[in-house]
Design an enzyme around this catalytic site. Structure first.
Site, PDB file in Angstrom:
ATOM      1  N   GLU A   9       0.869  -1.202   0.000  1.00 54.84           N
ATOM      2  CA  GLU A   9       0.000   0.000   0.000  1.00 54.84           C
ATOM      3  C   GLU A   9       0.893   1.236   0.000  1.00 54.84           C
ATOM      4  O   GLU A   9       0.743   2.141   0.827  1.00 54.84           O
ATOM      5  CB  GLU A   9      -0.905   0.005   1.240  1.00 54.84           C
ATOM      6  CG  GLU A   9      -1.656  -1.300   1.436  1.00 54.84           C
ATOM      7  CD  GLU A   9      -2.581  -1.297   2.652  1.00 54.84           C
ATOM      8  OE1 GLU A   9      -3.785  -1.410   2.467  1.00 54.84           O
ATOM      9  OE2 GLU A   9      -2.075  -1.176   3.787  1.00 54.84           O
ATOM     10  N   CYS A  47     -10.503   1.273   7.611  1.00 54.33           N
ATOM     11  CA  CYS A  47      -9.816   2.501   7.996  1.00 54.33           C
ATOM     12  C   CYS A  47     -10.361   3.725   7.271  1.00 54.33           C
ATOM     13  O   CYS A  47     -10.425   4.817   7.844  1.00 54.33           O
ATOM     14  CB  CYS A  47      -8.319   2.359   7.726  1.00 54.33           C
ATOM     15  SG  CYS A  47      -7.937   1.743   6.087  1.00 54.33           S
TER      16      CYS A  47
HETATM   17  O1  FUB Z   1      -2.996  -0.468   9.260  1.00 55.88           O
HETATM   18  C1  FUB Z   1      -4.033   0.446   9.561  1.00 55.88           C
HETATM   19  C2  FUB Z   1      -4.648   0.960   8.293  1.00 55.88           C
HETATM   20  O2  FUB Z   1      -5.220  -0.138   7.579  1.00 55.88           O
HETATM   21  C3  FUB Z   1      -3.683   1.574   7.318  1.00 55.88           C
HETATM   22  O3  FUB Z   1      -3.485   2.927   7.498  1.00 55.88           O
HETATM   23  C4  FUB Z   1      -4.332   1.291   6.033  1.00 55.88           C
HETATM   24  O4  FUB Z   1      -3.469   1.416   4.933  1.00 55.88           O
HETATM   25  C5  FUB Z   1      -4.814  -0.112   6.227  1.00 55.88           C
HETATM   26  O5  FUB Z   1      -3.777  -1.013   6.010  1.00 55.88           O
HETATM   27 ZN    ZN Z   2      -7.832   3.557   4.644  1.00 55.81          ZN
END
Ligand code: FUB
Ligand code: ZN
Length: 682
Positions: A352, A448
């Site tokens: 990501e 999130c």
């Molecule tokens: O790991 C917490 C949140 O979930 C991250 O900020 C997002 O990218 C997702 O992976």
């Molecule tokens: Zn998010």
């Protein structure tokens, strides 16, 4: 009169958002998103992935209540650290005492209550406040006597608390809790959650630091840094700024803490230690170098954006020039090499993460909604350090495009990933696109993004304005009523704005007595010929894209701003492979896209014709019950042949068509269909 350039956002209770565009979105958040997300956090949305968030708080609260009741006789259930269990075997019969979901599930509550706080600061709502207060009671009941407050370890075994900072997000949950607690206190004056958040921060401060019995760790997922800076600003307690600084100073130092703790974990479990062989593991967490030496935005994009925000906060609060210089270099890396034309960042699904410079794929783009939100946070903090219009330009781009695209116009479904090109058939079948959805989802197991959008939309006024002693900085234009104090004097200001559809804005002054101060207005980078008119006797100085008007302001004074919005055809730096030979339409802060609903399928066969850009017209269109501006521009469509798959080269036959483009944020609100931002150029 000079003006100090370090600034702070306005107290949200002193600014009311009034305009059609943002008010409507805040109302959607208030009426739809907050109640809907409360149902989601309580696993009551049919057809949506269960959250388990409040379930976990209930389980932890029961356990902590038993501990308080039984005192020394209390025996924690012998789970002996059972680790992840994402979901019960039978979803209809969860074990009420177990933790389910991701390790950071608690943060969804924190983001929700933060959004509720912003909503309450704009719109009193006794029922919402009651629900929020009850939720806070539950969360506080789940707090461990040490102040620790993360249900994952409270339920699974406190003996393992803080043993896996790299992956287990306790400090991330703490950061979100702090953000929420400060917001709720500022909105309602109630400090129960704030006291709980301070106790958690105190517990962390006892664990982490330079002392002989303290750990040298730092968060695997950043946010605690910026949250602690906020807690320091809210309470005036230096210890929170110290912890923020400690986390920043430790990151990237050797020996790597994440390696140390992995070794200790293995020791604890009595298994042989195998060092992690992945060379990218530090960069993923922005821990590859001490933060002051970093100059390229790398790794997980949300983590990076939150870290850089915390660095900018600390640079402002401590005057640390090394941190400030690093923030400037990291900003350049993002803005010059790693930013989508939609304001999205973090182009690759792998981790990501930010990819290498100029790698900005359109169909496989990750561009997580939270990453664009993190960029908005970073930009605002850079503005607080040093108001330069280029920061606000990027903040505006991210906000109006990727952030808003993250939520359906009705507030009931969400994008996690924000591609710039989508072909549903490919999304459904192509392995490379497994992460890309052509339709928004009701909720996510890892949810999130949705509550993150809600908290940002609810607090958007804190991004529109910041203030230093005698200066009010306007970064974003939105209809609003605000109050600016200068010493003992008070200035009431009314901003009217036609943004984002027209570049006109007008600020009118109301003041019982004349007030001497500076009103500073951003001159948007996308506008070639900005014009500003202001009362006689006021002095204008321009600095870094801000028009600073200094003088004595009186009742009825008006500043009229006109930023003509032209339809622009934009191209990417030629080093961006994926956009070679392509162009995208923008107007003002809005990036446009083509959708199948308007243009038919096979959008790749459509061509923009730069010679006819002058014939573009702006037309009102209704999507999802909202009126917005579409573009109509003459273009071309290739006539597909029915020949063999390959043939000797010949120029394509084309026919003229009217291209119809809609704002990127509004795509996927009319059913499933193709979409693309970048189109080929004739
Ligand atoms: O790991 C917490 C949140 O979930 C991250 O900020 C997002 O990218 C997702 O992976
Ligand atoms: Zn998010």
């Amino acid at each position: 009169m000079g003006h100090n350039t370090h600034s702070r956002p306005l107290d949200l209770r002193s600014v009311a958002v009034t305009d059609g565009f943002w008010r409507e979105r805040q109302e959607t958040v208030r009426r739809e998103v907050i109640p809907y997300q409360w149902e989601a956090l309580n696993d009551r949305v049919e057809g949506a992935a269960p959250s388990w968030c409040m379930h976990n708080f209930r389980a932890a609260a029961r356990l902590m209540e038993a501990q308080r009741r039984e005192g020394a006789a209390f025996q924690a259930p012998s789970y002996s650290y059972r680790g992840f269990q994402r979901a019960p075997e039978d979803p209809a019969r969860p074990d009420p005492d177990r933790f389910y979901g991701y390790v950071f599930q608690d943060s969804d509550f924190a983001k929700w209550i933060e959004a509720a706080a912003y909503s309450l600061s704009q719109h009193p709502d006794p029922e919402l406040e009651r629900t929020a207060d009850e939720a806070i009671d539950l969360v506080c009941a789940a707090q461990h006597e040490s102040g620790y407050l993360d249900t994952y370890y409270i339920i699974n075994g406190m003996d393992r608390a803080f043993t896996n900072l790299r992956d287990h997000h306790e400090l991330y949950c703490m950061g979100h809790l702090i953000e929420a607690a400060v917001a709720y206190w500022q909105a309602t004056g109630k400090d129960k959650l704030l006291r709980a958040a301070c106790r958690f921060a105190d517990c962390a401060a006892a664990q982490f630091g330079p002392g002989p019995d303290q750990r040298r760790g730092y968060p695997g997922h950043e946010i605690a840094e910026m949250a602690l800076a906020r807690l320091y600003e809210a309470t005036g307690e230096e210890k929170y700024l110290d912890l923020c600084r400690f986390f920043l100073d430790q990151r990237g130092t050797k020996p790597y803490y994440f390696d140390e703790e992995a070794r200790l974990r293995d020791e604890l479990d009595g298994r042989p230690h195998k060092p992690d062989a992945d060379p990218n593991r530090y960069a993923y967490h922005q821990a590859h170098l001490p933060v002051r030496e970093q100059d390229e935005a790398v790794g997980h994009a949300v983590r990076a954006g939150y870290l850089y925000s915390g660095m900018a906060d600390a640079a402002r609060l401590t005057g640390d020039e090394g941190l400030r210089a690093a923030c400037e270099r990291l900003w350049e890396s993002v803005a010059r090499e790693k930013l989508y034309i939609t304001g999205g960042v973090g182009g690759t699904v792998h981790g990501e993460a930010f990819s290498y410079p100029f790698d900005l794929p359109n169909d496989t783009a990750y561009s997580e909604t939270c990453a664009a939100i993190a960029l908005v946070f970073f930009a605002r903090r850079m503005l607080q350090l040093d108001p330069k219009a280029e920061y606000a330009d990027v903040m505006e781009l991210a906000l109006y495009n990727t952030v808003l695209a993250g939520m359906a116009l009705d507030g009931r479904s969400f994008f996690y990933v924000n591609p710039l090109e989508a072909v549903p058939a490919a999304c459904h079948t192509d392995k490379r696109l497994e992460h890309v959805d052509p339709v928004r989802q009701k909720w996510f197991g890892c949810a999130c993004c949705p509550p993150n959008i809600a908290r940002l939309v609810g607090s958007v006024a804190a991004y529109a304005y910041t203030e230093s002693g005698d200066t009010l900085w306007t970064h974003l234009y939105m209809g609003s009523e605000l109050t600016k104090r200068v010493g003992d004097a008070v200035l009431h200001l009314t901003m009217e704005s036609a943004f984002p559809w027209e570049g006109r804005a007008k600020m009118t002054v109301r003041a019982d007595a004349p007030v001497e101060c500076t009103l500073a207005f951003r001159l948007p980078g996308w506008c070639a010929e900005p014009s500003v008119s202001y009362p006689e006797g006021v002095r204008r100085t321009d600095r870094e894209g801000y028009c600073c008007l200094t003088g004595t302001w009186r009742e009825g004074d008006v500043v009229a701003l006109d930023f003509p919005m032209t339809v622009r055809l934009r191209m990417a730096d030629r080093r961006v492979r994926e956009d070679a030979g392509k162009a995208a339409f923008t107007r003002g802060p809005i990036t446009y896209c083509l959708e199948e609903a308007d243009n038919g399928p096979d959008l790749h066969q459509l061509l923009a014709d730069p010679r006819r850009l002058g014939e573009a017209s702006v037309v009102p269109v209704e999507i999802g019950g909202q009126t917005m501006q579409a573009l109509e521009v003459p273009g071309l469509r290739e006539v597909p042949g029915d020949g063999p798959l390959y043939a000797d080269y010949a120029p394509a036959e084309v026919r003229p068509v009217e291209l119809r483009l809609i704002p990127y944020f509004a795509w996927a609100n009319r059913g499933e269909g193709e979409m693309r931002v970048w189109l080929r150029v004739r």
